[in-house]
Design a protein around this motif. Structure first.
Motif, mmCIF file in Angstrom:
data_model
loop_
_atom_site.group_PDB
_atom_site.id
_atom_site.type_symbol
_atom_site.label_atom_id
_atom_site.label_comp_id
_atom_site.label_asym_id
_atom_site.label_seq_id
_atom_site.Cartn_x
_atom_site.Cartn_y
_atom_site.Cartn_z
ATOM 1 N N ARG A 21 0.862 -1.187 0.000
ATOM 2 C CA ARG A 21 0.000 0.000 0.000
ATOM 3 C C ARG A 21 0.891 1.227 0.000
ATOM 4 O O ARG A 21 1.712 1.398 0.901
ATOM 5 C CB ARG A 21 -0.914 -0.003 1.216
ATOM 6 N N GLU A 40 -2.795 5.733 -2.441
ATOM 7 C CA GLU A 40 -3.991 6.274 -1.809
ATOM 8 C C GLU A 40 -3.615 7.524 -1.026
ATOM 9 O O GLU A 40 -2.509 7.640 -0.522
ATOM 10 C CB GLU A 40 -4.642 5.230 -0.904
ATOM 11 N N VAL A 42 -3.887 9.824 2.076
ATOM 12 C CA VAL A 42 -4.225 9.998 3.483
ATOM 13 C C VAL A 42 -3.418 11.206 3.956
ATOM 14 O O VAL A 42 -2.251 11.066 4.313
ATOM 15 C CB VAL A 42 -3.887 8.746 4.336
ATOM 16 N N ARG A 50 -6.956 8.202 10.816
ATOM 17 C CA ARG A 50 -7.226 7.231 9.752
ATOM 18 C C ARG A 50 -6.249 6.055 9.716
ATOM 19 O O ARG A 50 -6.376 5.169 8.869
ATOM 20 C CB ARG A 50 -7.223 7.937 8.395
ATOM 21 N N ALA A 52 -6.038 3.481 11.434
ATOM 22 C CA ALA A 52 -6.696 2.186 11.618
ATOM 23 C C ALA A 52 -7.105 1.566 10.279
ATOM 24 O O ALA A 52 -7.201 0.346 10.164
ATOM 25 C CB ALA A 52 -7.911 2.326 12.523
ATOM 26 N N THR A 53 -7.317 2.392 9.253
ATOM 27 C CA THR A 53 -7.701 1.860 7.936
ATOM 28 C C THR A 53 -6.560 1.078 7.286
ATOM 29 O O THR A 53 -6.778 0.374 6.299
ATOM 30 C CB THR A 53 -8.150 2.984 6.976
ATOM 31 N N LEU A 54 -5.352 1.211 7.828
ATOM 32 C CA LEU A 54 -4.189 0.499 7.286
ATOM 33 C C LEU A 54 -3.945 -0.840 7.990
ATOM 34 O O LEU A 54 -3.043 -1.582 7.615
ATOM 35 C CB LEU A 54 -2.947 1.381 7.384
ATOM 36 N N SER A 55 -4.753 -1.146 9.002
ATOM 37 C CA SER A 55 -4.618 -2.405 9.746
ATOM 38 C C SER A 55 -4.677 -3.597 8.802
ATOM 39 O O SER A 55 -5.446 -3.604 7.837
ATOM 40 C CB SER A 55 -5.734 -2.550 10.778
ATOM 41 N N SER A 57 -2.442 -4.626 6.759
ATOM 42 C CA SER A 57 -1.567 -4.527 5.584
ATOM 43 C C SER A 57 -0.244 -5.215 5.867
ATOM 44 O O SER A 57 0.263 -5.164 6.983
ATOM 45 C CB SER A 57 -1.306 -3.061 5.238
ATOM 46 N N THR A 83 -0.729 -2.169 12.978
ATOM 47 C CA THR A 83 0.248 -2.242 11.890
ATOM 48 C C THR A 83 1.646 -2.624 12.373
ATOM 49 O O THR A 83 2.593 -2.547 11.599
ATOM 50 C CB THR A 83 0.317 -0.896 11.134
#
Length: 123
Positions: A21, A40, A42, A50, A52-55, A57, A83
């Protein structure tokens, strides 16, 4: 943070369709003007809320204009509980060092004149 990665290595990962990512931390306006394909957006100031949206990966690469703010972003992402198992790297030299194609898109926003480096670190 797990160190820095060269722009060439990022380009190779993307060309190989690796599970990575690429997180561009610039303002939405700067991102819309040109970004690494498949990345993306961010924005740096939104990262704490935000992350937590990468958890979940496996590998995350942060990108900024010159490779300085992305180091701070990578450190923040790596410190997040979701992460800690991911490989988190900052792209050395930032977009200034990127030799690959850039993609533009997304509608221009009122933030399009924002400074590209982002605000000072929120932590």
């Amino acid at each position: 943070m797990d160190g820095e990665i060269t722009p060439e290595e990022v380009e190779q990962l993307l060309a190989a369709d690796a599970d990575v990512r690429v997180v561009d931390i610039r303002s939405p306006g700067a991102y819309a003007r040109g970004h690494i394909p498949g990345s993306e957006n961010v924005p740096f100031q939104q990262l704490p809320s935000r992350v937590a949206t990468l958890s979940g990966s496996d590998r995350i690469v942060t990108v900024c204009p010159h490779g300085k703010a992305s180091v701070q972003a990578a450190n923040l992402i790596k410190s997040f509980e979701g992460t800690t198992d991911a490989r988190v790297e900052s792209m050395a030299g930032g977009l200034e060092a990127w030799g690959g194609d850039l993609e533009s898109g997304a509608s221009e926003t009122s933030e399009s004149n924002d400074a590209d480096e982002g605000p000072q670190s929120p932590f």
